[in-house]
Design an enzyme around this catalytic site. Structure first.
Site, PDB file in Angstrom:
ATOM      1  N   ASN A 106    -102.180 -14.084 -24.445  1.00  0.00           N
ATOM      2  CA  ASN A 106    -101.300 -15.251 -24.260  1.00  0.00           C
ATOM      3  C   ASN A 106     -99.868 -14.902 -24.591  1.00  0.00           C
ATOM      4  O   ASN A 106     -99.587 -14.030 -25.412  1.00  0.00           O
ATOM      5  CB  ASN A 106    -101.783 -16.448 -25.081  1.00  0.00           C
ATOM      6  CG  ASN A 106    -101.124 -16.544 -26.443  1.00  0.00           C
ATOM      7  OD1 ASN A 106    -100.051 -17.126 -26.602  1.00  0.00           O
ATOM      8  ND2 ASN A 106    -101.757 -15.923 -27.442  1.00  0.00           N
ATOM      9  N   PHE A 110     -94.925 -20.919 -28.482  1.00  0.00           N
ATOM     10  CA  PHE A 110     -94.760 -22.160 -29.266  1.00  0.00           C
ATOM     11  C   PHE A 110     -94.401 -23.400 -28.440  1.00  0.00           C
ATOM     12  O   PHE A 110     -93.400 -24.067 -28.730  1.00  0.00           O
ATOM     13  CB  PHE A 110     -93.666 -22.009 -30.343  1.00  0.00           C
ATOM     14  CG  PHE A 110     -93.942 -21.029 -31.437  1.00  0.00           C
ATOM     15  CD1 PHE A 110     -95.183 -20.465 -31.628  1.00  0.00           C
ATOM     16  CD2 PHE A 110     -92.921 -20.685 -32.323  1.00  0.00           C
ATOM     17  CE1 PHE A 110     -95.417 -19.556 -32.663  1.00  0.00           C
ATOM     18  CE2 PHE A 110     -93.136 -19.774 -33.357  1.00  0.00           C
ATOM     19  CZ  PHE A 110     -94.381 -19.211 -33.522  1.00  0.00           C
ATOM     20  N   SER A 170     -96.007 -14.400 -34.593  1.00  0.00           N
ATOM     21  CA  SER A 170     -96.280 -14.533 -33.157  1.00  0.00           C
ATOM     22  C   SER A 170     -95.411 -13.538 -32.398  1.00  0.00           C
ATOM     23  O   SER A 170     -94.219 -13.416 -32.675  1.00  0.00           O
ATOM     24  CB  SER A 170     -95.962 -15.956 -32.692  1.00  0.00           C
ATOM     25  OG  SER A 170     -95.904 -15.959 -31.276  1.00  0.00           O
ATOM     26  N   ASN A 172     -94.543 -13.862 -29.357  1.00  0.00           N
ATOM     27  CA  ASN A 172     -94.030 -14.526 -28.152  1.00  0.00           C
ATOM     28  C   ASN A 172     -92.738 -15.308 -28.342  1.00  0.00           C
ATOM     29  O   ASN A 172     -92.292 -15.983 -27.425  1.00  0.00           O
ATOM     30  CB  ASN A 172     -95.128 -15.436 -27.578  1.00  0.00           C
ATOM     31  CG  ASN A 172     -96.363 -14.636 -27.226  1.00  0.00           C
ATOM     32  OD1 ASN A 172     -96.247 -13.546 -26.687  1.00  0.00           O
ATOM     33  ND2 ASN A 172     -97.533 -15.146 -27.557  1.00  0.00           N
ATOM     34  N   THR A 173     -92.166 -15.225 -29.530  1.00  0.00           N
ATOM     35  CA  THR A 173     -90.852 -15.817 -29.775  1.00  0.00           C
ATOM     36  C   THR A 173     -89.937 -14.654 -30.142  1.00  0.00           C
ATOM     37  O   THR A 173     -90.165 -13.992 -31.161  1.00  0.00           O
ATOM     38  CB  THR A 173     -90.911 -16.850 -30.924  1.00  0.00           C
ATOM     39  OG1 THR A 173     -91.734 -17.932 -30.505  1.00  0.00           O
ATOM     40  CG2 THR A 173     -89.530 -17.366 -31.291  1.00  0.00           C
ATOM     41  N   LYS A 204     -98.660 -16.023 -42.596  1.00  0.00           N
ATOM     42  CA  LYS A 204     -99.509 -15.445 -41.541  1.00  0.00           C
ATOM     43  C   LYS A 204     -98.826 -14.194 -40.994  1.00  0.00           C
ATOM     44  O   LYS A 204     -97.698 -14.250 -40.503  1.00  0.00           O
ATOM     45  CB  LYS A 204     -99.744 -16.466 -40.428  1.00  0.00           C
ATOM     46  CG  LYS A 204    -100.679 -15.932 -39.348  1.00  0.00           C
ATOM     47  CD  LYS A 204    -101.210 -17.019 -38.462  1.00  0.00           C
ATOM     48  CE  LYS A 204    -102.108 -16.462 -37.378  1.00  0.00           C
ATOM     49  NZ  LYS A 204    -102.631 -17.496 -36.493  1.00  0.00           N
ATOM     50  N   ASN A 233    -102.407 -12.472 -36.904  1.00  0.00           N
ATOM     51  CA  ASN A 233    -102.050 -13.059 -35.604  1.00  0.00           C
ATOM     52  C   ASN A 233    -102.493 -12.093 -34.488  1.00  0.00           C
ATOM     53  O   ASN A 233    -103.204 -11.128 -34.746  1.00  0.00           O
ATOM     54  CB  ASN A 233    -100.536 -13.292 -35.569  1.00  0.00           C
ATOM     55  CG  ASN A 233    -100.171 -14.531 -34.770  1.00  0.00           C
ATOM     56  OD1 ASN A 233    -100.684 -14.710 -33.659  1.00  0.00           O
ATOM     57  ND2 ASN A 233     -99.324 -15.379 -35.294  1.00  0.00           N
TER      58      ASN A 233
HETATM   59  C1  LIG Z   1    -103.864 -19.165 -26.604  1.00  0.00           C
HETATM   60  C2  LIG Z   1    -103.511 -18.836 -28.032  1.00  0.00           C
HETATM   61  C3  LIG Z   1    -102.491 -19.521 -28.667  1.00  0.00           C
HETATM   62  C4  LIG Z   1    -102.152 -19.231 -30.000  1.00  0.00           C
HETATM   63  N1  LIG Z   1    -101.155 -19.940 -30.612  1.00  0.00           N
HETATM   64  C5  LIG Z   1    -100.870 -19.685 -31.916  1.00  0.00           C
HETATM   65  C6  LIG Z   1     -99.900 -20.446 -32.598  1.00  0.00           C
HETATM   66  O1  LIG Z   1     -99.297 -21.376 -32.059  1.00  0.00           O
HETATM   67  N2  LIG Z   1     -99.651 -20.133 -33.886  1.00  0.00           N
HETATM   68  C7  LIG Z   1    -100.311 -19.129 -34.553  1.00  0.00           C
HETATM   69  O2  LIG Z   1    -100.043 -18.893 -35.733  1.00  0.00           O
HETATM   70  N3  LIG Z   1    -101.249 -18.406 -33.924  1.00  0.00           N
HETATM   71  C8  LIG Z   1    -101.546 -18.656 -32.640  1.00  0.00           C
HETATM   72  N4  LIG Z   1    -102.514 -17.926 -32.011  1.00  0.00           N
HETATM   73  C9  LIG Z   1    -103.191 -16.826 -32.746  1.00  0.00           C
HETATM   74  C10 LIG Z   1    -104.504 -17.285 -33.388  1.00  0.00           C
HETATM   75  O3  LIG Z   1    -104.279 -18.260 -34.362  1.00  0.00           O
HETATM   76  C11 LIG Z   1    -105.215 -16.086 -34.037  1.00  0.00           C
HETATM   77  O4  LIG Z   1    -104.403 -15.577 -35.048  1.00  0.00           O
HETATM   78  C12 LIG Z   1    -105.529 -14.989 -33.034  1.00  0.00           C
HETATM   79  O5  LIG Z   1    -105.936 -15.522 -31.808  1.00  0.00           O
HETATM   80  C13 LIG Z   1    -106.619 -14.064 -33.566  1.00  0.00           C
HETATM   81  O6  LIG Z   1    -107.837 -14.753 -33.722  1.00  0.00           O
HETATM   82  P1  LIG Z   1    -109.021 -14.661 -32.637  1.00  0.00           P
HETATM   83  O7  LIG Z   1    -109.269 -13.204 -32.371  1.00  0.00           O
HETATM   84  O8  LIG Z   1    -110.164 -15.367 -33.301  1.00  0.00           O
HETATM   85  O9  LIG Z   1    -108.556 -15.358 -31.433  1.00  0.00           O
HETATM   86  C14 LIG Z   1    -102.863 -18.201 -30.693  1.00  0.00           C
HETATM   87  C15 LIG Z   1    -103.896 -17.520 -30.044  1.00  0.00           C
HETATM   88  C16 LIG Z   1    -104.232 -17.823 -28.734  1.00  0.00           C
HETATM   89  C17 LIG Z   1    -105.351 -17.058 -28.072  1.00  0.00           C
END
Ligand SMILES: Cc1cc2nc3c(=O)[nH]c(=O)nc-3n(C[C@H](O)[C@H](O)[C@H](O)COP(=O)(O)O)c2cc1C
Length: 332
Positions: A106, A110, A170, A172-173, A204, A233
């Site tokens: 992704n 935000f 993140s 992406n910012t 985080k 993350n």
């Molecule tokens: C579509 C998507 C959107 C996410 N948006 C955020 C976010 O807004 N803030 C954040 O701290 N992490 C965000 N994450 C990261 C997740 O919280 C997590 O740290 C990451 O996906 C690893 O966990 P997983 O392997 O169980 O997915 C996002 C992940 C995905 C897949």
């Protein structure tokens, strides 16, 4: 099990996910759920976690499905990332997945309805499950002024959040991850923690930090009075079998080893200082075994996002059921 959302393109299924979660919570019989969601309780700073498996940041960015997640058996719920002002996400394709590699990509960046909206959402809730609020700077806020965004959000949410999660990881910012360098963090993290008062603040972190930077950031945060860490993350690294674009973060199975490494690293850095801190392991937790393994390896709590995409929202309850089979005497 039939998982119809996996037949849809990722962006469509992502757009419909809110409806799906509400429907899953609605159709699940309350009695079936409540029997097995209390499986390994934890008390931390007065917060009662009925089970250690929670929803990760990004799943419910605007606090619109908190009660549904509660019904679906989350041990705690993280909402956000919330930004001070409303902002749109990045343009173009922002989400994709690879069913074979159990990977999600992704670059949402935000998208947020903003802090006023989210505060109002939380104030309407009668939640019992611990609620964490994940905060992040607006895209247009410079790195120099980023601290002001985090202090503003802390002031705004400290009374309604059970814990605050400072998201500086993140990918992406633009520039956000630079905030994790101690020279950028030391100016404002302490201000955030002081502003939060008795509300715990967690940091985080990214799985892509150099070990020395990771160590310095962890130690600085502890000196400033941080209450814990969420590790990790999404990653910018790519395994050879993934053909996602180079920008954007990958989560799911390819993140597993990096997340495990970070869990190990943080505990060896903290040593005897670890005890009162909350360590949450996140990243590549795809099965019930993964959940139990993170707990065995020292995590206090575990979070997942990608497993909920591939397995559906019933994953939380399935883990509880497997725990019950393995540890029949530990449940009432
Ligand atoms: C579509 C998507 C959107 C996410 N948006 C955020 C976010 O807004 N803030 C954040 O701290 N992490 C965000 N994450 C990261 C997740 O919280 C997590 O740290 C990451 O996906 C690893 O966990 P997983 O392997 O169980 O997915 C996002 C992940 C995905 C897949």
């Amino acid at each position: 099990m039939i998982r119809p959302w996996l037949w849809l393109p990722a962006r469509v299924s992502h757009a419909l996910s809110g409806l799906g979660i509400e429907a899953a919570a609605w159709f699940n019989l309350e009695s079936r759920i409540s029997q097995n969601i209390e499986w390994q309780p934890l008390n931390w700073k007065g917060l009662q976690f009925k089970n250690p498996l929670g929803t990760a940041g990004g799943l419910d960015k605007n606090a619109e499905h908190v009660e549904a997640w509660q019904k679906l058996g989350a041990g705690f719920i993280e909402i956000g990332t919330v930004t001070p002002l409303p902002q749109k996400g990045n343009p173009g394709t922002v989400i994709d997945r690879n069913l074979k590699q159990l990977a999600v990509w992704n670059k949402l960046g935000f998208p947020s309805k903003g802090s006023d909206y989210v505060l109002n959402q939380i104030q309407k809730l009668t939640h019992k499950t611990p609620l964490f609020v994940n905060i992040g700077k607006n895209r247009n806020t410079s790195i120099e002024n980023a601290g002001d965004d985090y202090v503003f959000l802390t002031e705004k949410f400290r009374k309604v959040a059970d814990a605050l999660v400072v998201n500086i990881s993140s990918p992406n910012t633009p520039g956000l991850r630079n905030l994790a360098q101690v020279t950028n963090l030391e100016g404002w993290l302490g201000r955030v923690i002081q502003t939060a008062g008795s509300t715990p603040v967690l940091l985080k972190l990214s799985p892509d930090m150099e070990p020395q930077d990771f160590k310095e950031t962890v130690l600085l945060s502890v000196r400033e009075g941080i209450s814990g860490f969420i590790l990790t993350n999404t990653t910018l690294s790519r395994t050879p079998d993934l053909s996602f674009p180079i920008e954007g973060g990958v989560s799911g199975l390819p993140l597993k080893q990096k997340s495990l490494l970070a869990l190990d690293q943080v505990q060896s850095i903290l040593g005897s200082q670890r005890s009162s801190l909350l360590i949450i392991s996140c990243g590549g937790v795809m099965t019930a075994d993964d959940v139990f393994d993170r707990l065995k390896k020292g995590a206090d709590l575990v979070q997942t996002y990608s497993a909920l995409i591939f397995n559906g929202p019933g994953f939380l309850k399935d883990v509880a059921r497997i725990w019950k089979m393995l540890n029949p005497r530990k449940l009432d």
